[in-house]
Design a protein around this motif. Structure first.
Motif, PDB file in Angstrom:
ATOM      1  N   ALA A  39       0.868  -1.175   0.000  1.00 53.42           N
ATOM      2  CA  ALA A  39       0.000   0.000   0.000  1.00 53.42           C
ATOM      3  C   ALA A  39       0.907   1.228   0.000  1.00 53.42           C
ATOM      4  N   ILE A  40       0.311   2.375  -0.292  1.00 51.87           N
ATOM      5  CA  ILE A  40       1.055   3.635  -0.268  1.00 51.87           C
ATOM      6  C   ILE A  40       0.469   4.530   0.811  1.00 51.87           C
ATOM      7  N   LEU A  41       1.284   4.901   1.779  1.00 52.77           N
ATOM      8  CA  LEU A  41       0.884   5.807   2.852  1.00 52.77           C
ATOM      9  C   LEU A  41       1.200   7.230   2.417  1.00 52.77           C
ATOM     10  N   VAL A  42       0.181   8.079   2.351  1.00 47.76           N
ATOM     11  CA  VAL A  42       0.343   9.464   1.904  1.00 47.76           C
ATOM     12  C   VAL A  42       0.072  10.388   3.081  1.00 47.76           C
ATOM     13  N   CYS A  43       1.025  11.270   3.383  1.00 48.48           N
ATOM     14  CA  CYS A  43       0.917  12.117   4.574  1.00 48.48           C
ATOM     15  C   CYS A  43       1.244  13.573   4.238  1.00 48.48           C
ATOM     16  N   ASN A  44       0.647  14.489   5.006  1.00 43.96           N
ATOM     17  CA  ASN A  44       0.993  15.908   4.855  1.00 43.96           C
ATOM     18  C   ASN A  44       2.398  16.151   5.392  1.00 43.96           C
ATOM     19  N   HIS A  45       2.939  17.346   5.070  1.00 49.77           N
ATOM     20  CA  HIS A  45       4.359  17.590   5.374  1.00 49.77           C
ATOM     21  C   HIS A  45       4.539  19.013   5.869  1.00 49.77           C
ATOM     22  N   LEU A 103       8.559   0.860  -6.910  1.00 56.79           N
ATOM     23  CA  LEU A 103       7.708  -0.243  -7.361  1.00 56.79           C
ATOM     24  C   LEU A 103       8.204  -1.580  -6.821  1.00 56.79           C
ATOM     25  N   GLN A 104       9.513  -1.696  -6.681  1.00 55.33           N
ATOM     26  CA  GLN A 104      10.075  -2.936  -6.121  1.00 55.33           C
ATOM     27  C   GLN A 104       9.613  -3.133  -4.689  1.00 55.33           C
ATOM     28  N   ARG A 105       9.606  -2.044  -3.895  1.00 51.65           N
ATOM     29  CA  ARG A 105       9.146  -2.151  -2.506  1.00 51.65           C
ATOM     30  C   ARG A 105       7.676  -2.601  -2.479  1.00 51.65           C
ATOM     31  N   LEU A 106       6.872  -2.050  -3.360  1.00 52.75           N
ATOM     32  CA  LEU A 106       5.461  -2.418  -3.401  1.00 52.75           C
ATOM     33  C   LEU A 106       5.277  -3.865  -3.834  1.00 52.75           C
ATOM     34  N   ARG A 107       6.046  -4.302  -4.800  1.00 52.77           N
ATOM     35  CA  ARG A 107       5.924  -5.681  -5.270  1.00 52.77           C
ATOM     36  C   ARG A 107       6.436  -6.681  -4.241  1.00 52.77           C
ATOM     37  N   GLN A 108       7.223  -6.167  -3.282  1.00 51.80           N
ATOM     38  CA  GLN A 108       7.657  -7.007  -2.165  1.00 51.80           C
ATOM     39  C   GLN A 108       6.600  -7.047  -1.063  1.00 51.80           C
ATOM     40  N   GLY A 109       5.496  -6.359  -1.292  1.00 48.85           N
ATOM     41  CA  GLY A 109       4.419  -6.340  -0.305  1.00 48.85           C
ATOM     42  C   GLY A 109       4.625  -5.350   0.817  1.00 48.85           C
ATOM     43  N   LYS A 110       5.458  -4.321   0.587  1.00 47.76           N
ATOM     44  CA  LYS A 110       5.786  -3.370   1.644  1.00 47.76           C
ATOM     45  C   LYS A 110       4.904  -2.130   1.581  1.00 47.76           C
ATOM     46  N   LEU A 111       4.950  -1.369   2.658  1.00 49.66           N
ATOM     47  CA  LEU A 111       4.229  -0.105   2.760  1.00 49.66           C
ATOM     48  C   LEU A 111       5.186   1.007   2.343  1.00 49.66           C
ATOM     49  N   LEU A 112       4.814   1.744   1.292  1.00 54.21           N
ATOM     50  CA  LEU A 112       5.634   2.841   0.784  1.00 54.21           C
ATOM     51  C   LEU A 112       5.086   4.151   1.324  1.00 54.21           C
ATOM     52  N   GLY A 113       5.959   4.992   1.900  1.00 54.57           N
ATOM     53  CA  GLY A 113       5.527   6.263   2.480  1.00 54.57           C
ATOM     54  C   GLY A 113       5.939   7.439   1.615  1.00 54.57           C
ATOM     55  N   ILE A 114       5.005   8.363   1.368  1.00 52.66           N
ATOM     56  CA  ILE A 114       5.270   9.518   0.504  1.00 52.66           C
ATOM     57  C   ILE A 114       4.668  10.777   1.120  1.00 52.66           C
ATOM     58  N   PHE A 115       5.394  11.901   0.990  1.00 47.34           N
ATOM     59  CA  PHE A 115       4.899  13.226   1.358  1.00 47.34           C
ATOM     60  C   PHE A 115       4.683  14.017   0.058  1.00 47.34           C
ATOM     61  N   GLN A 146      -1.122  -1.172  -8.766  1.00 48.69           N
ATOM     62  CA  GLN A 146      -2.485  -1.578  -8.392  1.00 48.69           C
ATOM     63  C   GLN A 146      -2.580  -1.869  -6.887  1.00 48.69           C
ATOM     64  N   VAL A 147      -2.208  -0.850  -6.114  1.00 47.73           N
ATOM     65  CA  VAL A 147      -2.265  -0.950  -4.655  1.00 47.73           C
ATOM     66  C   VAL A 147      -3.109   0.192  -4.103  1.00 47.73           C
ATOM     67  N   PRO A 148      -3.680   0.034  -2.909  1.00 39.76           N
ATOM     68  CA  PRO A 148      -4.479   1.104  -2.305  1.00 39.76           C
ATOM     69  C   PRO A 148      -3.602   2.213  -1.737  1.00 39.76           C
ATOM     70  N   VAL A 149      -4.220   3.365  -1.560  1.00 39.10           N
ATOM     71  CA  VAL A 149      -3.573   4.511  -0.912  1.00 39.10           C
ATOM     72  C   VAL A 149      -4.197   4.696   0.460  1.00 39.10           C
ATOM     73  N   ILE A 150      -3.348   4.878   1.469  1.00 36.09           N
ATOM     74  CA  ILE A 150      -3.800   5.121   2.840  1.00 36.09           C
ATOM     75  C   ILE A 150      -3.552   6.589   3.167  1.00 36.09           C
ATOM     76  N   PRO A 151      -4.602   7.416   3.283  1.00 31.63           N
ATOM     77  CA  PRO A 151      -4.395   8.828   3.629  1.00 31.63           C
ATOM     78  C   PRO A 151      -4.074   8.984   5.111  1.00 31.63           C
ATOM     79  N   ALA A 152      -3.181   9.918   5.411  1.00 27.37           N
ATOM     80  CA  ALA A 152      -2.810  10.179   6.805  1.00 27.37           C
ATOM     81  C   ALA A 152      -2.465  11.653   6.964  1.00 27.37           C
ATOM     82  N   VAL A 153      -2.656  12.160   8.163  1.00 30.97           N
ATOM     83  CA  VAL A 153      -2.268  13.541   8.446  1.00 30.97           C
ATOM     84  C   VAL A 153      -1.649  13.632   9.836  1.00 30.97           C
ATOM     85  N   ILE A 154      -0.744  14.574   9.966  1.00 31.35           N
ATOM     86  CA  ILE A 154      -0.206  14.963  11.265  1.00 31.35           C
ATOM     87  C   ILE A 154      -0.901  16.263  11.651  1.00 31.35           C
ATOM     88  N   VAL A 155      -1.591  16.253  12.784  1.00 29.76           N
ATOM     89  CA  VAL A 155      -2.319  17.434  13.253  1.00 29.76           C
ATOM     90  C   VAL A 155      -1.649  17.927  14.535  1.00 29.76           C
TER      91      VAL A 155
END
Length: 230
Positions: A39-45, A103-115, A146-155
């Protein structure tokens, strides 16, 4: 166990007493974070400590996409490499190497984090600004893998601005693209919430063309993050 994951959790355990000392972190919606699978974890920055805060707040391994100039710092470079982080250009188009590693991290079944807001928060010095428009890279990766996106925020609950010290190796890189005299301060959290939202999948729009799916995912993710901030 995967060597990179083992190194990540070992460093997380060893450094936890020293990282973000005195910062109170409350995590909400942890049940929305999948325990397994890509999955892809998307967070504010808002701060240069956001990656550390999320790493300490969430129990799962996260392969963060980090600014490539961080690899110019000797010790940091080795830590990023042994824990499987993915360096990426902060200006222009990401290199094929960065995309391949992500993409390699995702194909390994890992959680990818992006800001996906980028690093402009440092130079705008406007820490009360609303959530920026999200860059589309995360949505392209989600489409290809073809993986889901997990929205996240730091408040932030309690925070203050402090002068920012830029390591010489990083300053040398930044000065090629920015006027470092603009950098006045950076946010330091004293108390913050980490809020995780429900996964967003492309399955419901699978019949649309690629660019339409990417645009839809950008819009849905940003709206989910705005809702989490409310």
């Amino acid at each position: 166990m995967d060597v990179q994951i083992a190194a990540y959790h070992s460093l997380r355990w060893l450094l936890r007493p020293f990282l973000l000392r005195g910062v109170a972190i409350a995590t909400h919606g942890i049940n929305h974070l999948p325990q397994h699978g890509a999955a892809i974890l998307v967070c504010n920055h808002r701060s240069d400590t956001d990656g550390l805060l999320m790493t300490l707040a969430l129990p799962r391994y996260i392969a963060w996409m980090v600014a490539d100039y961080m690899t110019a710092i000797p010790v940091t470079s080795q830590l990023l490499k042994c824990t499987g982080m993915v360096p990426v250009k902060t200006e222009g188009t990401p290199t094929p190497s960065s995309i391949k590693k992500a993409l390699q991290r995702l194909r390994q079944g890992k959680l990818l984090g992006i800001f996906p807001e980028g690093e402009d928060y440092i130079f705008n010095n406007d820490f009360d600004a609303p959530l920026a428009q999200l860059q589309s890279g995360f949505a392209h990766l989600a489409y290809v893998a073809q993986v889901p996106v997990i929205p996240a925020v730091i408040v932030p609950k309690v925070e203050k601005l402090e002068p920012i010290t830029i390591p010489p190796a990083v300053r040398q890189h930044l000065e090629q693209h920015y006027d470092c005299a603009q950098i006045q301060s950076i946010v330091r959290y004293r108390s913050a919430d980490v809020r995780i939202g429900r996964a967003i999948s492309l399955k419901s729009v699978a019949r649309l063309a690629k660019q339409e799916q990417v645009g839809w995912l950008q819009m849905q993710t940003r709206q989910a993050m705005l809702n989490l901030q409310a």
